[in-house]
Design a protein around this motif. Sequence first.
Motif, PDB file in Angstrom:
ATOM      1  N   TYR A 152      -6.039   3.764 -24.330  1.00  0.00           N
ATOM      2  CA  TYR A 152      -4.854   2.979 -24.016  1.00  0.00           C
ATOM      3  C   TYR A 152      -3.970   3.803 -23.096  1.00  0.00           C
ATOM      4  O   TYR A 152      -3.261   4.697 -23.535  1.00  0.00           O
ATOM      5  N   TYR A 153      -4.008   3.506 -21.796  1.00  0.00           N
ATOM      6  CA  TYR A 153      -3.357   4.347 -20.791  1.00  0.00           C
ATOM      7  C   TYR A 153      -1.854   4.500 -20.997  1.00  0.00           C
ATOM      8  O   TYR A 153      -1.289   5.536 -20.697  1.00  0.00           O
ATOM      9  N   ALA A 154      -1.188   3.487 -21.507  1.00  0.00           N
ATOM     10  CA  ALA A 154       0.260   3.565 -21.696  1.00  0.00           C
ATOM     11  C   ALA A 154       0.663   4.641 -22.706  1.00  0.00           C
ATOM     12  O   ALA A 154       1.793   5.102 -22.697  1.00  0.00           O
ATOM     13  N   GLU A 155      -0.251   5.041 -23.574  1.00  0.00           N
ATOM     14  CA  GLU A 155       0.061   6.055 -24.578  1.00  0.00           C
ATOM     15  C   GLU A 155      -0.465   7.440 -24.213  1.00  0.00           C
ATOM     16  O   GLU A 155      -0.317   8.379 -24.994  1.00  0.00           O
ATOM     17  N   MET A 156      -1.049   7.567 -23.052  1.00  0.00           N
ATOM     18  CA  MET A 156      -1.605   8.861 -22.653  1.00  0.00           C
ATOM     19  C   MET A 156      -0.498   9.809 -22.205  1.00  0.00           C
ATOM     20  O   MET A 156       0.548   9.385 -21.748  1.00  0.00           O
ATOM     21  N   ILE A 157      -0.764  11.090 -22.338  1.00  0.00           N
ATOM     22  CA  ILE A 157       0.139  12.121 -21.841  1.00  0.00           C
ATOM     23  C   ILE A 157      -0.482  12.677 -20.568  1.00  0.00           C
ATOM     24  O   ILE A 157      -1.652  13.073 -20.558  1.00  0.00           O
ATOM     25  N   PHE A 158       0.289  12.670 -19.486  1.00  0.00           N
ATOM     26  CA  PHE A 158      -0.163  13.244 -18.224  1.00  0.00           C
ATOM     27  C   PHE A 158       0.650  14.498 -17.948  1.00  0.00           C
ATOM     28  O   PHE A 158       1.866  14.510 -18.082  1.00  0.00           O
ATOM     29  N   GLU A 159      -0.030  15.550 -17.579  1.00  0.00           N
ATOM     30  CA  GLU A 159       0.574  16.866 -17.426  1.00  0.00           C
ATOM     31  C   GLU A 159       1.253  17.040 -16.065  1.00  0.00           C
ATOM     32  O   GLU A 159       0.820  17.819 -15.228  1.00  0.00           O
ATOM     33  N   VAL A 160       2.328  16.302 -15.889  1.00  0.00           N
ATOM     34  CA  VAL A 160       3.167  16.482 -14.704  1.00  0.00           C
ATOM     35  C   VAL A 160       4.047  17.703 -14.945  1.00  0.00           C
ATOM     36  O   VAL A 160       4.131  18.213 -16.061  1.00  0.00           O
ATOM     37  N   LYS A 161       4.728  18.160 -13.917  1.00  0.00           N
ATOM     38  CA  LYS A 161       5.606  19.328 -14.053  1.00  0.00           C
ATOM     39  C   LYS A 161       6.607  19.102 -15.192  1.00  0.00           C
ATOM     40  O   LYS A 161       7.239  18.056 -15.265  1.00  0.00           O
ATOM     41  N   ASN A 162       6.723  20.081 -16.083  1.00  0.00           N
ATOM     42  CA  ASN A 162       7.620  20.026 -17.244  1.00  0.00           C
ATOM     43  C   ASN A 162       7.335  18.822 -18.146  1.00  0.00           C
ATOM     44  O   ASN A 162       8.249  18.249 -18.734  1.00  0.00           O
ATOM     45  N   PRO A 178       0.842  -1.197   0.000  1.00  0.00           N
ATOM     46  CA  PRO A 178       0.000   0.000   0.000  1.00  0.00           C
ATOM     47  C   PRO A 178       0.879   1.250   0.000  1.00  0.00           C
ATOM     48  O   PRO A 178       1.909   1.296   0.679  1.00  0.00           O
ATOM     49  N   VAL A 179       0.493   2.227  -0.804  1.00  0.00           N
ATOM     50  CA  VAL A 179       1.220   3.491  -0.862  1.00  0.00           C
ATOM     51  C   VAL A 179       0.229   4.644  -0.827  1.00  0.00           C
ATOM     52  O   VAL A 179      -0.936   4.485  -1.173  1.00  0.00           O
ATOM     53  N   THR A 180       0.705   5.779  -0.394  1.00  0.00           N
ATOM     54  CA  THR A 180      -0.107   6.990  -0.378  1.00  0.00           C
ATOM     55  C   THR A 180       0.176   7.769  -1.646  1.00  0.00           C
ATOM     56  O   THR A 180       1.334   7.904  -2.048  1.00  0.00           O
ATOM     57  N   ALA A 181      -0.866   8.271  -2.279  1.00  0.00           N
ATOM     58  CA  ALA A 181      -0.671   9.109  -3.457  1.00  0.00           C
ATOM     59  C   ALA A 181       0.053  10.374  -3.024  1.00  0.00           C
ATOM     60  O   ALA A 181      -0.258  10.951  -1.981  1.00  0.00           O
ATOM     61  N   TYR A 182       1.042  10.775  -3.816  1.00  0.00           N
ATOM     62  CA  TYR A 182       1.777  11.986  -3.466  1.00  0.00           C
ATOM     63  C   TYR A 182       1.459  13.143  -4.406  1.00  0.00           C
ATOM     64  O   TYR A 182       1.735  14.287  -4.087  1.00  0.00           O
ATOM     65  N   THR A 183       0.886  12.845  -5.556  1.00  0.00           N
ATOM     66  CA  THR A 183       0.517  13.900  -6.490  1.00  0.00           C
ATOM     67  C   THR A 183      -0.555  13.393  -7.440  1.00  0.00           C
ATOM     68  O   THR A 183      -0.847  12.200  -7.471  1.00  0.00           O
ATOM     69  N   ALA A 184      -1.088  14.296  -8.220  1.00  0.00           N
ATOM     70  CA  ALA A 184      -2.064  13.959  -9.251  1.00  0.00           C
ATOM     71  C   ALA A 184      -1.714  14.754 -10.496  1.00  0.00           C
ATOM     72  O   ALA A 184      -1.081  15.812 -10.416  1.00  0.00           O
ATOM     73  N   ALA A 185      -2.111  14.228 -11.650  1.00  0.00           N
ATOM     74  CA  ALA A 185      -1.858  14.906 -12.913  1.00  0.00           C
ATOM     75  C   ALA A 185      -3.049  14.687 -13.831  1.00  0.00           C
ATOM     76  O   ALA A 185      -3.665  13.620 -13.803  1.00  0.00           O
ATOM     77  N   VAL A 186      -3.360  15.684 -14.634  1.00  0.00           N
ATOM     78  CA  VAL A 186      -4.469  15.564 -15.577  1.00  0.00           C
ATOM     79  C   VAL A 186      -3.946  15.122 -16.935  1.00  0.00           C
ATOM     80  O   VAL A 186      -2.765  15.252 -17.256  1.00  0.00           O
ATOM     81  N   SER A 187      -4.866  14.590 -17.744  1.00  0.00           N
ATOM     82  CA  SER A 187      -4.577  14.256 -19.131  1.00  0.00           C
ATOM     83  C   SER A 187      -5.759  14.668 -19.982  1.00  0.00           C
ATOM     84  O   SER A 187      -6.905  14.654 -19.528  1.00  0.00           O
ATOM     85  N   ARG A 188      -5.476  15.025 -21.209  1.00  0.00           N
ATOM     86  CA  ARG A 188      -6.501  15.359 -22.186  1.00  0.00           C
ATOM     87  C   ARG A 188      -6.468  14.361 -23.334  1.00  0.00           C
ATOM     88  O   ARG A 188      -7.118  14.537 -24.345  1.00  0.00           O
ATOM     89  N   SER A 189      -5.688  13.301 -23.164  1.00  0.00           N
ATOM     90  CA  SER A 189      -5.566  12.244 -24.171  1.00  0.00           C
ATOM     91  C   SER A 189      -6.817  11.379 -24.165  1.00  0.00           C
ATOM     92  O   SER A 189      -7.484  11.249 -23.132  1.00  0.00           O
ATOM     93  N   PRO A 190      -7.098  10.717 -25.297  1.00  0.00           N
ATOM     94  CA  PRO A 190      -8.169   9.709 -25.279  1.00  0.00           C
ATOM     95  C   PRO A 190      -7.815   8.618 -24.277  1.00  0.00           C
ATOM     96  O   PRO A 190      -6.644   8.258 -24.129  1.00  0.00           O
ATOM     97  N   THR A 191      -8.805   8.089 -23.590  1.00  0.00           N
ATOM     98  CA  THR A 191      -8.542   7.097 -22.537  1.00  0.00           C
ATOM     99  C   THR A 191      -8.698   5.667 -23.041  1.00  0.00           C
ATOM    100  O   THR A 191      -9.142   4.794 -22.325  1.00  0.00           O
TER     101      THR A 191
END
Length: 83
Positions: free
Chosen positions: A46-56, A31-44
Amino acid sequence: MTIKDFLEFIENNDVPETADLVIWADYAREPVTAYTAAVSRSPTTYYAEMIFEVKNYTDYYDEDALENYPDRGEITAVCLCGE
C-alpha cells in the motif's frame, strides 16, 4: 533528473533489480521532469503507507511508523518525484 543521474542513484544505493518503481506527481495533469528519487524499505502493498527516505525523512513520519520501519533492510522501491 537525467537517466544518467537515475542510474547513478540506483548504483550508489545498491537498489536491487526486483525493487518497484513508484512515480509521485501532482495528478499527472502536465508532464513533469523528475527532480529527485528516494528509496523505501517498506512493504510495497500500500504505497500511501510507505516510508520514503527523503532528506531528514525521520522528521516527517510518525514515530510509530518509524519504529516498525526496517531502515537497514533490503530496498523494496524507488520513488521518482516530480514537481
